[in-house]
Design a protein around this motif. Structure first.
Motif, mmCIF file in Angstrom:
data_model
loop_
_atom_site.group_PDB
_atom_site.id
_atom_site.type_symbol
_atom_site.label_atom_id
_atom_site.label_comp_id
_atom_site.label_asym_id
_atom_site.label_seq_id
_atom_site.Cartn_x
_atom_site.Cartn_y
_atom_site.Cartn_z
ATOM 1 N N SER A 19 0.779 -1.205 -0.026
ATOM 2 C CA SER A 19 -0.117 0.158 0.040
ATOM 3 C C SER A 19 0.886 1.305 -0.030
ATOM 4 O O SER A 19 0.742 2.264 -0.724
ATOM 5 N N SER A 20 1.941 1.183 0.771
ATOM 6 C CA SER A 20 2.923 2.535 0.805
ATOM 7 C C SER A 20 3.461 2.717 -0.590
ATOM 8 O O SER A 20 3.777 3.760 -0.804
ATOM 9 N N PHE A 22 2.289 1.668 -3.362
ATOM 10 C CA PHE A 22 1.361 2.360 -4.513
ATOM 11 C C PHE A 22 1.130 3.668 -4.285
ATOM 12 O O PHE A 22 1.238 4.673 -5.227
ATOM 13 N N ILE A 23 0.769 4.003 -3.144
ATOM 14 C CA ILE A 23 0.458 5.382 -2.561
ATOM 15 C C ILE A 23 1.730 6.460 -2.817
ATOM 16 O O ILE A 23 1.494 7.513 -3.308
ATOM 17 N N GLY A 24 2.628 5.924 -2.296
ATOM 18 C CA GLY A 24 4.069 7.026 -2.424
ATOM 19 C C GLY A 24 4.259 7.241 -3.877
ATOM 20 O O GLY A 24 4.450 8.247 -4.393
ATOM 21 N N SER A 25 4.073 6.360 -4.752
ATOM 22 C CA SER A 25 4.303 6.422 -6.141
ATOM 23 C C SER A 25 3.331 6.946 -6.833
ATOM 24 O O SER A 25 3.746 7.915 -7.834
ATOM 25 N N THR A 84 -0.885 0.509 10.805
ATOM 26 C CA THR A 84 -1.115 2.428 10.314
ATOM 27 C C THR A 84 0.416 2.720 10.273
ATOM 28 O O THR A 84 0.408 3.795 9.581
ATOM 29 N N PRO A 85 1.158 2.608 11.210
ATOM 30 C CA PRO A 85 2.387 3.266 11.197
ATOM 31 C C PRO A 85 3.280 3.051 9.912
ATOM 32 O O PRO A 85 3.991 4.042 9.583
ATOM 33 N N LEU A 86 2.952 1.966 9.221
ATOM 34 C CA LEU A 86 3.583 1.523 7.903
ATOM 35 C C LEU A 86 3.414 2.396 6.834
ATOM 36 O O LEU A 86 3.799 2.677 5.778
ATOM 37 N N SER A 90 5.074 5.499 2.851
ATOM 38 C CA SER A 90 4.803 6.263 1.560
ATOM 39 C C SER A 90 5.375 7.527 1.584
ATOM 40 O O SER A 90 5.636 8.006 0.306
ATOM 41 N N ILE A 91 5.818 8.399 2.490
ATOM 42 C CA ILE A 91 6.499 9.471 2.584
ATOM 43 C C ILE A 91 8.042 9.222 2.179
ATOM 44 O O ILE A 91 8.397 10.061 1.091
ATOM 45 N N ILE A 92 8.478 8.078 2.451
ATOM 46 C CA ILE A 92 10.030 7.824 1.731
ATOM 47 C C ILE A 92 10.022 7.507 0.514
ATOM 48 O O ILE A 92 10.900 8.018 -0.287
ATOM 49 N N VAL A 93 9.000 6.824 0.107
ATOM 50 C CA VAL A 93 8.933 6.222 -1.180
ATOM 51 C C VAL A 93 8.674 7.672 -2.207
ATOM 52 O O VAL A 93 9.523 7.660 -3.178
ATOM 53 N N SER A 94 7.943 8.526 -1.760
ATOM 54 C CA SER A 94 7.347 9.646 -2.651
ATOM 55 C C SER A 94 8.464 10.668 -2.586
ATOM 56 O O SER A 94 8.961 11.086 -3.581
#
Length: 330
Positions: A19-20, A22-25, A84-86, A90-94
């Motif tokens: 999920s992270s 996909f959302i970060g990307s 939830t903490p994971l 997404s911030i790091i990925v983005s």
């Protein structure tokens, strides 16, 4: 039984990480679409909707939807304290993708601000009270119509209206907190509505049709309306400001308001110990520190190297720069 629980946690962990990703990307892919659309028509920041004809923007939307679906599924396998903490990943990925693909650099202080945001958000989420079990849409409706949450909804509605009708036109393209504030406030209501609709779908699939109740349809309309508003103003934020800054600040504010809404609606704050409350307060202070640092240093990593800074306006967020100066900044 223990092995089954471990397997479920592993599945939930994989879904949450996916999920992270996909959302970060999606932030990066959508901004690529927004940039292409701006070159071919009116930009989203100035009210244009040409991005709706851009395949890259739709690819970003599909990526975001896939991430949200994976995140929703993760809660079915693993506890919220793990999932939830994971979302902070997404911030790091983005940020990493923005650095390499969009060439949007984060200054060292921006990196520190991002780290503070992640630490503060994780601290709050890990010590947030657990939600009570909900077994029907009518039970959610009863919680949503109690005085405390009604007051919260009214405050959110007032703040969103003030931001939209008073500050969007005059300050939206200079201060990203206007756009992100709208998205985050609406997001906290969206999550409460999504929970209600999710319960309705779950019970309906189990043979108890919840769509015969008007409450289910009200929650559905609220979710659709809030989501459309979030998408609109998130597009404006991405089209105007550095993606590596928008992503963490949006995550922090969205998470904070969602936790506040959940505490008010489900009243689990009464079960917390003093140490948990103190930890949450420290988390909020950490978030505020990180958000302030990010906001104040958001342009430090994008200074033009060849003296091009003199060809731009003094305001780093002013969108009245010439096309050449915008190219240098990007």
């Amino acid at each position: 039984m223990a092995m089954a629980e471990t397997r479920d946690n592993v599945i939930g962990l994989i879904l949450a990480v996916s999920s992270s990703l996909f959302i970060g990307s999606s932030f990066i892919i959508k901004k690529m679409g927004l940039k292409k659309a701006a070159n071919n028509g009116k930009s989203a920041a100035t009210g244009g909707h040409s991005y709706l004809y851009e395949p890259w923007w739709w690819a970003g939307m599909i990526s975001m939807i896939a991430g949200e679906v994976a995140n929703f599924a993760a809660y079915a396998f693993a506890p919220a304290i793990l999932v939830t903490p994971l979302g902070a990943l997404s911030i790091i990925v983005s940020s990493v993708l923005a650095h390499f693909i969009l060439e949007e650099r984060l200054h060292i202080f921006g990196m520190l601000g991002c780290a503070l945001c992640v630490v503060g958000s994780t601290s709050i989420v890990l010590h947030a009270p657990h939600e009570k079990d909900i077994h029907s849409v009518k039970e959610v409706w009863q919680l949503a119509t109690e005085p405390g949450f009604i007051v919260y909804i009214c405050l959110v509605a007032i703040m969103v209206c003030v931001l939209i009708f008073r500050f969007v036109r005059s300050h939206g393209q200079k201060h990203m907190m206007v756009y992100i504030g709208i998205c985050s406030l609406m997001g906290s209501i969206t999550v409460m509505g999504v929970k209600a609709v999710g319960i309705a779908l779950k019970l309906t699939f189990e043979g108890m049709n919840q769509f015969v109740y008007f409450e289910t349809w009200i929650f559905t309309v609220v979710v659709i309306g809030c989501c459309l508003t979030q998408i609109n103003y998130l597009n404006k934020a991405l089209d105007t400001f550095n993606t590596a800054v928008v992503s963490p600040v949006y995550y922090v504010m969205f998470t904070s308001f969602t936790i506040i809404a959940s505490i008010i609606m489900f009243k689990d704050w009464a079960k917390q110990e003093a140490s948990q409350i103190a930890t949450e307060l420290c988390g909020f202070v950490t978030i505020l520190s990180g958000t302030f640092l990010l906001h104040k240093t958001k342009d430090m990593g994008n200074k033009p190297a060849d003296g091009a800074v003199h060809s731009t306006s003094e305001d780093p967020d002013d969108n009245t720069k010439t096309p050449q100066s915008q190219t240098n900044q990007i």
